[in-house]
Design an enzyme around this catalytic site. Structure first.
Site, PDB file in Angstrom:
ATOM      1  CG  ASN A 241      33.598  33.359   0.400  1.00  0.00           C
ATOM      2  OD1 ASN A 241      33.102  33.316  -0.734  1.00  0.00           O
ATOM      3  ND2 ASN A 241      34.859  33.020   0.646  1.00  0.00           N
TER       4      ASN A 241
ATOM      5  CG  HIS B  38      38.503  36.811   0.853  1.00  0.00           C
ATOM      6  ND1 HIS B  38      37.420  36.680   1.676  1.00  0.00           N
ATOM      7  CD2 HIS B  38      38.051  36.557  -0.397  1.00  0.00           C
ATOM      8  CE1 HIS B  38      36.361  36.350   0.963  1.00  0.00           C
ATOM      9  NE2 HIS B  38      36.717  36.271  -0.311  1.00  0.00           N
TER      10      HIS B  38
ATOM     11  CE1 TYR C 114      38.579  28.493   5.425  1.00  0.00           C
ATOM     12  CE2 TYR C 114      40.428  28.887   6.901  1.00  0.00           C
ATOM     13  CZ  TYR C 114      39.311  29.337   6.220  1.00  0.00           C
ATOM     14  OH  TYR C 114      38.928  30.649   6.355  1.00  0.00           O
TER      15      TYR C 114
ATOM     16  NE  ARG D 290      37.186  38.692  10.684  1.00  0.00           N
ATOM     17  CZ  ARG D 290      37.039  37.800  11.667  1.00  0.00           C
ATOM     18  NH1 ARG D 290      36.724  38.186  12.885  1.00  0.00           N
ATOM     19  NH2 ARG D 290      37.209  36.515  11.417  1.00  0.00           N
ATOM     20  CD  GLU D 291      38.444  38.830   5.059  1.00  0.00           C
ATOM     21  OE1 GLU D 291      38.352  38.876   3.822  1.00  0.00           O
ATOM     22  OE2 GLU D 291      38.128  37.833   5.722  1.00  0.00           O
TER      23      GLU D 291
ATOM     24  CG  HIS E  88      34.729  37.489   4.803  1.00  0.00           C
ATOM     25  ND1 HIS E  88      35.575  36.548   4.279  1.00  0.00           N
ATOM     26  CD2 HIS E  88      33.520  36.875   4.937  1.00  0.00           C
ATOM     27  CE1 HIS E  88      34.914  35.403   4.116  1.00  0.00           C
ATOM     28  NE2 HIS E  88      33.659  35.582   4.511  1.00  0.00           N
TER      29      HIS E  88
ATOM     30  CD  GLU F 132      42.120  34.462   2.511  1.00  0.00           C
ATOM     31  OE1 GLU F 132      42.338  35.415   3.302  1.00  0.00           O
ATOM     32  OE2 GLU F 132      41.030  33.882   2.437  1.00  0.00           O
TER      33      GLU F 132
ATOM     34  NE  ARG G 238      33.776  34.732   8.252  1.00  0.00           N
ATOM     35  CZ  ARG G 238      34.769  34.290   7.480  1.00  0.00           C
ATOM     36  NH1 ARG G 238      35.939  34.891   7.499  1.00  0.00           N
ATOM     37  NH2 ARG G 238      34.599  33.245   6.697  1.00  0.00           N
TER      38      ARG G 238
HETATM   39 ZN   LIG Z   1      37.568  36.728   3.731  1.00  0.00          ZN
END
Ligand SMILES: [Zn+2]
Ligand SMILES: *[C@@H]1O[C@H](CO)[C@@H](O)[C@H](O)[C@H]1NC(C)=O
Ligand SMILES: *[C@@H]1O[C@H](CO)[C@@H](O)[C@H](O)[C@H]1NC(C)=O
Ligand SMILES: *[C@@H]1O[C@H](CO)[C@@H](O)[C@H](O)[C@H]1NC(C)=O
Ligand SMILES: *[C@@H]1O[C@H](CO)[C@@H](O)[C@H](O)[C@H]1NC(C)=O
Length: 438
Positions: free
Chosen positions: A272, A325, A377, A199-200, A197, A399, A255
């Site tokens: 993802n 992430h 989630y 922006r991470e 992703h 994360e 993203r």
């Molecule tokens: Zn991510």
């Protein structure tokens, strides 16, 4: 250029020269995006009832908010935290709505542009250190990261081999570093990817940090020596190269990938959600304008297809898949797509438990861990589930920091502590799989 740092005295001598390079190295300070986020807010909302959750979903759709957490409107539910980025001109409408409906909220960032500018180091700091020694405590553009990889490939050929596994949608090379001592023909391997992703940004910074630490401590640290002697690490510092580039030049909060759609103007697919494992089911969107768009078909994205092909080809050797992430401070393992525990759960669970404890031992930062579905989630079509389904026994998604105070705008000052503690977790997982368990 020495990428692993040099004594201070040499740095000082370079100082005047570096200031000269300032403009060349970082023209226009492009990550400030011409102040396009001035006055934007980030708001945390917690719907207490089903009705409130429903009302929030509706207003999010109407106002086209940029969801930070969770990543799709379908995952907004009663009792769960949602962080939303709301553009300046819509923030009054949202706040008025919240006051009217009495939904609980907290403003995390009053002015996103200000947070963005505060978190990045000054151009003078960047260049001063870039010339005399590579600076691992700033975020690097794609070009910088690729130059760094090329340089390591030349200067550390005993431990590093750089190769490309294909091309992105926009034609950029998808580079991977193979790290480890070339001893035996057969060695087990660990795959690590960062930046699925865009922006991470802390993800790619960690991948770079991992490689730096490996090279710096190979001789002095017995654990690292063991890791690099017994294993190969395949490291992909920037998975979503087009998206990452776009997040530097145009939209800091991009993203997805950058592929075009034949029927919609919206671009990009969630890399993802694009994997052939319960593809486009719960927690993924079929709409091309959504941030969790699963794509027209599985592996439609050339970046996903290239990595899937590589993993398919090498899955006999690859013992672990690690994906980085942000943000949430969690260590996740399968399944993502359903509420169920995996076979041999206890081995993976104990690896996660120990890794999280090792991480916490440095600065006391707490991570939650568990199956992704129940800990974060439900999401379908993820790389982690796919790797697991394809026979890689240890698959994890990190994360990284934080839990929403800065969110995707984790300041550069926090790169070092974040990477230092994460390093311990990764080493712990790696040693775990070298020792025991299937
Ligand atoms: Zn991510
Ligand atoms: C807010 O700005 C965006 C982008 O400039 C624009 O598309 C949108 O219509 C604006 N909304 C309002 C309520 O003015
Ligand atoms: C890395 O270096 C090797 C030589 O040591 C070379 O053959 C290879 O092409 C280089 N990789 C890249 C991507 O340039
Ligand atoms: C892994 O972490 C656990 C818990 O903190 C610790 O007891 C163990 O020594 C660590 N193992 C390695 C190899 O770092
Ligand atoms: C679970 O563990 C057993 C025994 O160690 C092993 O034979 C089997 O392949 C493992 N299954 C999975 C899905 O990893």
């Amino acid at each position: 250029m020495e990428l692993l740092g040099k004594p201070r005295s040499q740095r000082a001598a370079f100082l005047p020269l570096c200031l000269l390079f300032l403009k060349i190295l970082h023209p226009g300070h492009s990550h400030l995006y011409s102040s396009r986020y001035a006055g934007d807010k980030v708001i945390r909302l917690i719907p207490n009832t089903e009705e409130e959750a429903y009302a929030l979903k509706k207003i999010y759709q109407q106002l086209k908010v940029d969801l930070w957490q969770p990543s799709s409107i379908s995952q907004v539910s009663e009792g769960t935290v949602t962080d939303v980025h709301i553009p300046h001109n819509d923030s009054r409408a949202l706040l008025a709505f919240l006051q009217e409906t009495n939904i609980h909220y907290k403003i995390l960032m009053e002015d996103l542009q200000k947070v963005l500018e505060k978190g990045s180091s000054l151009p003078t700091q960047r260049s001063r250190r870039s010339v005399s020694g590579y600076n691992y405590e700033v975020y690097h553009s794609l070009e910088e990261i690729q130059n760094w990889m090329h340089h390591l490939n030349k200067t550390h050929s005993g431990l590093i081999h750089m190769f490309s596994i294909g091309k992105s949608y926009e034609g950029r090379s998808l580079f991977v570093l193979k790290l480890g001592r070339r001893s035996r023909a057969y060695k087990r391997a660990v795959w690590i990817d960062c930046g699925i992703h865009a922006r991470e940004w802390i993800g790619p910074a960690f991948c770079q940090w991992f490689v730096k630490e490996a090279l710096l401590t190979y001789k002095s640290d017995p654990t690292m020596r063991k890791m690099l002697n017994h294993l190969y690490f395949y490291i992909m510092p920037v998975f979503n190269v087009d998206g990452y580039h776009f997040s530097w030049t145009n939209d800091r909060f991009w993203r997805k990938t950058r592929s075009r759609n034949s029927r919609f103007r919206c671009r990009g697919v969630d890399a993802n959600r694009n994997w052939r494992v319960k593809w486009c089911d719960e927690g993924a969107s079929m709409h091309p304008c959504d941030d969790t768009y699963c794509g027209p078909f599985p592996e439609s994205e050339p970046e996903v297809k290239a990595v899937a092909n590589f993993l398919r080809k090498h899955k006999k050797h690859i013992r672990a898949y690690l994906s980085f992430h942000a943000y949430a401070q969690m260590l996740l393992y399968p399944y993502s797509y359903k509420y169920a525990t995996i076979p041999n759960f206890s081995c993976v669970e104990s690896a996660a438990h120990k890794a999280v404890k090792a991480l916490q031992s440095v600065y006391g930062i707490q991570y939650r861990y568990g199956p992704a579905s129940s800990t974060l989630y439900v999401s379908s079509g993820s790389s982690m589930d796919w790797a697991y389904k394809n026979g890689i026994p240890y698959t994890f998604a990190f994360e990284l920091r934080d839990t929403g105070h800065f969110g995707f705008l984790l300041p550069e000052m926090l790169i070092k502590p974040t990477c230092t503690e994460t390093m311990l977790a990764v080493k712990n997982i790696t040693m775990h799989l070298l020792r025991k368990c299937p």
